[in-house]
Motif scaffolding. Sequence first.
Motif, PDB file in Angstrom:
ATOM      1  N   LEU A  33      18.022  22.962 -17.466  1.00 10.33           N
ATOM      2  CA  LEU A  33      17.716  21.261 -16.735  1.00 10.33           C
ATOM      3  C   LEU A  33      16.691  21.000 -18.335  1.00 10.33           C
ATOM      4  O   LEU A  33      15.519  21.504 -19.074  1.00 10.33           O
ATOM      5  CB  LEU A  33      17.044  20.627 -15.931  1.00 10.33           C
ATOM      6  CG  LEU A  33      17.562  20.696 -14.076  1.00 10.33           C
ATOM      7  CD1 LEU A  33      16.889  20.481 -12.975  1.00 10.33           C
ATOM      8  CD2 LEU A  33      18.350  19.762 -14.256  1.00 10.33           C
ATOM      9  N   PRO A  34      16.565  19.481 -18.232  1.00 10.41           N
ATOM     10  CA  PRO A  34      15.112  18.986 -19.450  1.00 10.41           C
ATOM     11  C   PRO A  34      14.265  19.591 -18.841  1.00 10.41           C
ATOM     12  O   PRO A  34      13.837  19.613 -18.301  1.00 10.41           O
ATOM     13  CB  PRO A  34      15.587  17.532 -19.340  1.00 10.41           C
ATOM     14  CG  PRO A  34      16.749  16.796 -18.662  1.00 10.41           C
ATOM     15  CD  PRO A  34      17.587  18.030 -17.598  1.00 10.41           C
ATOM     16  N   ASN A  35      13.422  19.962 -20.479  1.00  5.28           N
ATOM     17  CA  ASN A  35      12.289  19.879 -19.752  1.00  5.28           C
ATOM     18  C   ASN A  35      11.327  20.120 -19.294  1.00  5.28           C
ATOM     19  O   ASN A  35      10.425  20.526 -18.996  1.00  5.28           O
ATOM     20  CB  ASN A  35      10.924  20.805 -21.688  1.00  5.28           C
ATOM     21  CG  ASN A  35      12.889  22.109 -22.349  1.00  5.28           C
ATOM     22  OD1 ASN A  35      12.670  22.761 -21.706  1.00  5.28           O
ATOM     23  ND2 ASN A  35      12.747  22.467 -23.647  1.00  5.28           N
ATOM     24  N   GLU A  36      11.222  18.520 -19.539  1.00  3.94           N
ATOM     25  CA  GLU A  36      10.569  17.478 -18.896  1.00  3.94           C
ATOM     26  C   GLU A  36      10.298  17.532 -17.269  1.00  3.94           C
ATOM     27  O   GLU A  36       9.672  17.070 -16.448  1.00  3.94           O
ATOM     28  CB  GLU A  36       9.868  16.303 -19.739  1.00  3.94           C
ATOM     29  CG  GLU A  36      11.280  15.307 -19.572  1.00  3.94           C
ATOM     30  CD  GLU A  36      12.812  15.526 -20.320  1.00  3.94           C
ATOM     31  OE1 GLU A  36      13.308  15.162 -20.391  1.00  3.94           O
ATOM     32  OE2 GLU A  36      11.911  16.760 -21.410  1.00  3.94           O
ATOM     33  N   LEU A  37      11.261  18.124 -16.952  1.00  5.95           N
ATOM     34  CA  LEU A  37      11.985  18.148 -15.078  1.00  5.95           C
ATOM     35  C   LEU A  37      11.952  19.362 -14.034  1.00  5.95           C
ATOM     36  O   LEU A  37      12.200  20.167 -15.017  1.00  5.95           O
ATOM     37  CB  LEU A  37      13.545  17.373 -14.924  1.00  5.95           C
ATOM     38  CG  LEU A  37      13.556  16.458 -15.868  1.00  5.95           C
ATOM     39  CD1 LEU A  37      15.406  15.944 -15.331  1.00  5.95           C
ATOM     40  CD2 LEU A  37      12.467  14.959 -14.896  1.00  5.95           C
ATOM     41  N   HIS A  38      10.825  19.536 -13.231  1.00  2.00           N
ATOM     42  CA  HIS A  38      10.952  20.594 -12.418  1.00  2.00           C
ATOM     43  C   HIS A  38      11.182  19.710 -11.346  1.00  2.00           C
ATOM     44  O   HIS A  38      10.597  19.078 -10.945  1.00  2.00           O
ATOM     45  CB  HIS A  38       9.143  20.859 -12.815  1.00  2.00           C
ATOM     46  CG  HIS A  38       8.940  20.989 -14.236  1.00  2.00           C
ATOM     47  ND1 HIS A  38       8.479  21.920 -15.156  1.00  2.00           N
ATOM     48  CD2 HIS A  38       7.943  19.669 -15.168  1.00  2.00           C
ATOM     49  CE1 HIS A  38       8.488  21.741 -16.807  1.00  2.00           C
ATOM     50  NE2 HIS A  38       7.450  20.425 -16.341  1.00  2.00           N
ATOM     51  N   HIS A  58       9.643  17.260 -10.156  1.00  2.00           N
ATOM     52  CA  HIS A  58       8.297  16.129 -11.162  1.00  2.00           C
ATOM     53  C   HIS A  58       8.661  15.977 -12.887  1.00  2.00           C
ATOM     54  O   HIS A  58       9.305  16.458 -13.456  1.00  2.00           O
ATOM     55  CB  HIS A  58       7.600  16.945 -11.069  1.00  2.00           C
ATOM     56  CG  HIS A  58       5.850  16.980 -12.255  1.00  2.00           C
ATOM     57  ND1 HIS A  58       4.918  15.884 -11.280  1.00  2.00           N
ATOM     58  CD2 HIS A  58       5.579  17.186 -13.254  1.00  2.00           C
ATOM     59  CE1 HIS A  58       4.009  15.791 -12.152  1.00  2.00           C
ATOM     60  NE2 HIS A  58       4.428  16.428 -13.373  1.00  2.00           N
ATOM     61  N   GLU A  59       8.593  14.717 -13.268  1.00  5.32           N
ATOM     62  CA  GLU A  59       8.942  14.486 -14.639  1.00  5.32           C
ATOM     63  C   GLU A  59       7.302  14.397 -14.777  1.00  5.32           C
ATOM     64  O   GLU A  59       7.160  13.763 -15.086  1.00  5.32           O
ATOM     65  CB  GLU A  59       9.421  12.901 -14.627  1.00  5.32           C
ATOM     66  CG  GLU A  59      10.118  12.853 -16.201  1.00  5.32           C
ATOM     67  CD  GLU A  59      10.488  11.089 -15.835  1.00  5.32           C
ATOM     68  OE1 GLU A  59      10.775  10.758 -16.786  1.00  5.32           O
ATOM     69  OE2 GLU A  59      10.365  10.758 -14.622  1.00  5.32           O
ATOM     70  N   ASP A  60       7.881  15.175 -16.226  1.00 13.01           N
ATOM     71  CA  ASP A  60       5.974  15.444 -16.512  1.00 13.01           C
ATOM     72  C   ASP A  60       6.019  14.237 -17.481  1.00 13.01           C
ATOM     73  O   ASP A  60       4.578  13.639 -18.038  1.00 13.01           O
ATOM     74  CB  ASP A  60       6.321  17.052 -18.211  1.00 13.01           C
ATOM     75  CG  ASP A  60       6.214  18.066 -17.719  1.00 13.01           C
ATOM     76  OD1 ASP A  60       6.146  18.243 -16.641  1.00 13.01           O
ATOM     77  OD2 ASP A  60       6.592  18.776 -18.267  1.00 13.01           O
ATOM     78  N   GLY A  61       6.653  13.707 -18.397  1.00 14.94           N
ATOM     79  CA  GLY A  61       6.625  12.429 -19.296  1.00 14.94           C
ATOM     80  C   GLY A  61       5.618  11.701 -18.695  1.00 14.94           C
ATOM     81  O   GLY A  61       4.675  10.397 -18.758  1.00 14.94           O
ATOM     82  N   ALA A  62       5.820  11.284 -17.292  1.00 20.28           N
ATOM     83  CA  ALA A  62       5.727   9.743 -16.103  1.00 20.28           C
ATOM     84  C   ALA A  62       4.718  10.444 -15.964  1.00 20.28           C
ATOM     85  O   ALA A  62       3.803  10.107 -14.971  1.00 20.28           O
ATOM     86  CB  ALA A  62       6.605   9.307 -15.560  1.00 20.28           C
ATOM     87  N   ASP A  63       3.775  11.952 -15.515  1.00 21.17           N
ATOM     88  CA  ASP A  63       3.957  12.567 -14.701  1.00 21.17           C
ATOM     89  C   ASP A  63       4.037  12.179 -13.047  1.00 21.17           C
ATOM     90  O   ASP A  63       2.906  11.791 -12.525  1.00 21.17           O
ATOM     91  CB  ASP A  63       2.053  12.427 -15.191  1.00 21.17           C
ATOM     92  CG  ASP A  63       0.946  13.625 -14.454  1.00 21.17           C
ATOM     93  OD1 ASP A  63       1.639  14.852 -14.002  1.00 21.17           O
ATOM     94  OD2 ASP A  63       0.063  13.068 -14.158  1.00 21.17           O
ATOM     95  N   HIS A  64       4.682  12.380 -12.705  1.00 22.87           N
ATOM     96  CA  HIS A  64       5.574  11.989 -12.041  1.00 22.87           C
ATOM     97  C   HIS A  64       6.219  12.557 -10.666  1.00 22.87           C
ATOM     98  O   HIS A  64       7.396  13.117 -11.465  1.00 22.87           O
ATOM     99  CB  HIS A  64       6.061   9.730 -12.090  1.00 22.87           C
ATOM    100  CG  HIS A  64       6.430   9.070 -10.746  1.00 22.87           C
ATOM    101  ND1 HIS A  64       6.073   9.315  -9.457  1.00 22.87           N
ATOM    102  CD2 HIS A  64       8.216   8.870 -10.169  1.00 22.87           C
ATOM    103  CE1 HIS A  64       6.618   8.404  -8.663  1.00 22.87           C
ATOM    104  NE2 HIS A  64       8.169   8.457  -9.632  1.00 22.87           N
TER     105      HIS A  64
END
Length: 137
Positions: A31-36, A48-54
């Motif tokens: 997945l894209p690095n910012e998605l967990h 969890h989306e790192d960029g939005a910390d959401h």
Amino acid sequence: MTEYERSRAMPALPEHVFDQAANVDQLESWLPNELHVRAEDPPAVTVHEDGADHDTPALLRPRPDQMRLEWGTRHDSGYTGYLQVAGIDNGTSEVTVHLSFLDDEHDPGERAVREALDRSLQRLEEQVRLRMENAAG
């Protein structure tokens, strides 16, 4: 509603590609690095989306009989998507990822989505290749 789709050929049987793609414990490897993704009570997951910390409640449904992985937001109409694996010939597969942003507010834009999809498919191919090399060695 805005839709995006990208495809990529992979040098492995569709079953191997699908098994790698649908493994919840290894989603972050492609997945894209910012998605967990954190598994909960299937099919429930949290993304969890790192960029939005959401954190976003979502659903993830593997459909092995169709070689298809489906996902989408759980409580709102943010987005849905799927990954479809199809056999081509001689042990190769084609993987298609499709995203639908039901609300334009959630759409990060064509360029960002296409780049993320291309990177994800490339990372998935690398993971499939590593898995196949490890199985052979």
